[in-house]
Design a protein around this motif. Structure first.
Motif: not given
Length: 259
Positions: A70-78, A106-112, A132-133
Motif C-alpha cells: 500500500v502506498v502511504p499518502p505521505f510518501g513513506g516518511a516514518t 489517532d492513526l494519522s502519521g502511521f505507515l500502513p 494511511g488514510l
C-alpha cells in the motif's frame, strides 16, 4: 517484514513469528513482563519501547505486520512508529475492550499496517488494517492461519511462503509446537527474500518469538538471530492467567530463564 503462524490447540493456541529486518537495525530486547490495569503482558521490544508481538494474562495475542503493498499518502516518511500500537492495546481484557481502545487511537502519521488479534476468551481472530488514510477490519474463525509481509512484495511473499506452508501441512503428524518451529526455520524452496526464514544481502530474519497459550497461562520464548541457526531459545517468560489481578509483589508470577 515478518511471518506469523497461528495454530489453535485443545485448550489454547501456539503462535510463531519471524521478525525480518535490515542488517543495520539495532538488536531488540528480549521479552519481559509489563503490568497494566487489570492485566499483565509479556513482549519483546525495541530500544524505543515498541514491539511487534505480545500476549497478556487473558490469553489475548497481538501481532503487527507492515503493509508494504500500500502506498502511504505521505510518501513513506516514518512519522510515528507502528511499534507503539501493541503496548497501547495489549492491556485489554477481551476483543470488545481492545477494539474500543483501538477505535480511539489517532492513526494519522502511521505507515500502513496489519494488526492481528487472537482472543482466547472468545476464540476469535480479528485483523485491523490501516492504509494511511482508512481503517479496515476483518474477522476470522478460530483456525490455523498464516500472515506474511515483505518489503519486496507482500503479494509475492504470500504466494511463495503460502506454498511452503501448504507443503508443510502434509507433515502435520508431528506435535504442533515442533511443526511451527520447523516451519519458521524453513528455507523452502531456497534461502532468499521469500523463504520463511529470510536471507537477503541487506536483510535477514533477526528473531523468532513463540507464544504457547493454554493450561494455566502463557509462555513466550525468544530466539535472537536467524531461527535456522539453532534450536535453543535465549529467553523464556511465563505468565499465569489473571496474574495482574492476583499478583503478590513478593511472589512474582513471571519467570525468566535462558533455555
Amino acid at each position: 517484514m515478518c511471518t506469523l503462524t497461528f495454530v489453535p490447540t485443545k485448550d489454547g493456541y501456539v503462535a510463531g513469528m519471524n521478525r525480518d529486518e535490515k542488517l543495520t537495525r539495532s538488536h531488540a530486547l528480549p521479552p519481559e513482563r509489563f503490568d497494566f490495569p487489570g492485566s499483565a503482558a509479556v513482549f519483546p521490544r525495541e530500544n524505543s519501547g515498541g514491539t511487534w508481538i505480545g500476549c497478556n494474562s487473558h490469553g489475548n495475542l497481538l501481532a503487527l505486520l507492515n503493509w508494504n503493498d500500500v502506498v502511504p499518502p505521505f510518501g513513506g516518511a516514518t512519522l510515528r512508529s507502528r511499534g507503539v500500537l501493541i503496548p497501547e492495546l495489549i492491556g485489554g481484557d477481551d476483543l470488545a475492550g481492545t477494539h474500543a481502545r483501538y477505535a480511539q487511537l489517532d492513526l494519522s502519521g502511521f505507515l500502513p499496517f496489519r494488526l492481528i488479534g487472537a482472543f482466547l476468551g472468545e476464540s476469535f481472530i480479528r485483523e485491523w488494517r490501516w492504509d494511511g488514510l482508512r481503517r479496515q477490519e476483518f474477522q476470522f474463525a478460530w483456525a490455523k492461519r498464516h500472515w506474511f509481509s515483505s518489503s519486496v512484495s507482500d503479494a509475492l511473499a504470500w504466494r511463495e511462503r503460502g506454498q511452503t506452508c501448504e507443503n508443510a501441512e502434509r507433515d502435520r503428524s508431528r506435535e504442533v509446537v515442533s511443526w511451527v518451529r520447523d516451519l519458521h526455520q524453513s528455507h523452502d524452496p531456497v534461502p532468499g527474500p521469500f523463504s520463511i526464514c529470510v536471507h537477503r544481502e541487506d536483510a535477514v530474519t533477526v528473531s523468532y518469538t513463540e507464544v504457547r497459550c493454554g493450561g494455566d497461562g502463557v509462555s513466550v520464548s525468544y530466539r535472537n538471530g536467524s531461527p535456522c541457526f539453532t534450536d535453543l531459545f535465549d529467553t523464556e517468560v511465563s505468565l499465569a492467567f489473571g496474574a495482574a489481578r492476583n499478583r503478590n509483589p513478593v511472589n512474582e508470577s513471571c519467570a525468566q530463564t535462558s533455555i
